[in-house]
Motif scaffolding. Structure first.
Motif, PDB file in Angstrom:
ATOM      1  N   ALA A   1      42.465  31.680  44.174  1.00  0.00           N
ATOM      2  CA  ALA A   1      41.174  32.341  44.356  1.00  0.00           C
ATOM      3  C   ALA A   1      41.045  33.502  43.371  1.00  0.00           C
TER       4      ALA A   1
ATOM      5  N   PRO B   1      40.767  37.184  41.928  1.00  0.00           N
ATOM      6  CA  PRO B   1      41.416  38.387  42.473  1.00  0.00           C
ATOM      7  C   PRO B   1      40.410  39.463  42.877  1.00  0.00           C
TER       8      PRO B   1
ATOM      9  N   THR C   1      44.151  36.731  51.343  1.00  0.00           N
ATOM     10  CA  THR C   1      44.865  37.431  50.267  1.00  0.00           C
ATOM     11  C   THR C   1      46.080  36.658  49.772  1.00  0.00           C
TER      12      THR C   1
ATOM     13  N   ILE D   1      45.094  34.562  46.532  1.00  0.00           N
ATOM     14  CA  ILE D   1      44.559  35.266  45.359  1.00  0.00           C
ATOM     15  C   ILE D   1      45.551  35.130  44.195  1.00  0.00           C
TER      16      ILE D   1
END
Length: 176
Positions: free
Chosen positions: A55, A57, A64, A67
């Motif tokens: 994903a 950042p 999280t 990321i």
């Protein structure tokens, strides 16, 4: 998944090997190509170090754990800028060398050639075994010193009849 990493590692290794080989050549154009290949190898290495895609950042947009680490991306961008700067510098250097000399081959330094033709000094001990004497080195510690007046080249300040003195003055005096 591991075959992709092994293939990428082999690709990075090949790029680095080819880049360093080209970097050690005498032609500035080959050095330029070596810098470019090393830059590409560095970018690929940084992308491998970043891991699989994830994903964006941006905090607060999702999980999280998914990321992507932004540091390898920033380092890759920096490597691109450094490679571009070195490429333009080497292009200007190669062009200037070609305009001035007519070729882009880097010449040897005269001092490097002199050192390369000398043999490696082998340690041979003196008869009193106090110091190591190098081949081609003068055994007299103050040979060539003008401070002591013991210059064996005939240029000391004493003149006259002393050993190492100015013998041309003696010959001229005898001729009168």
């Amino acid at each position: 998944m591991t075959t992709i990493n092994v293939a990428m590692a082999l690709t990075v290794g090949t790029l680095f090997a080819a880049g360093f080989y080209l970097l050690l050549q005498r032609s500035l154009m080959r050095v330029l190509l070596g810098v470019v290949v090393l830059g590409h190898g560095t970018n690929l290495l940084l992308q491998i170090a970043a891991g699989p895609p994830g994903a964006p950042p941006v905090l607060g947009t999702g999980n999280t754990d998914l990321i992507t680490d932004p540091l390898p991306q920033a380092l890759a961008l920096t490597a691109v800028v450094i490679t571009f700067a070195l490429t333009t510098f080497l292009l200007a250097l190669g062009y200037r060398s070609f305009v001035l000399v007519g070729h882009d081959e880097v010449q040897d330094d005269v001092e490097d050639r002199r050192i390369a033709t000398q043999t490696m000094p082998s340690a041979s001990l003196d008869e009193d075994h106090d110091h190591v004497e190098r081949p081609g080195a003068d055994s007299d510690d103050d040979a060539g010193d003008d401070e002591t007046g013991g210059d064996e080249t005939g240029g000391d300040e004493t003149g006259g009849d002393e050993p190492g003195g100015d013998e041309t003055g003696d010959v001229e005096a005898a001729a009168r």
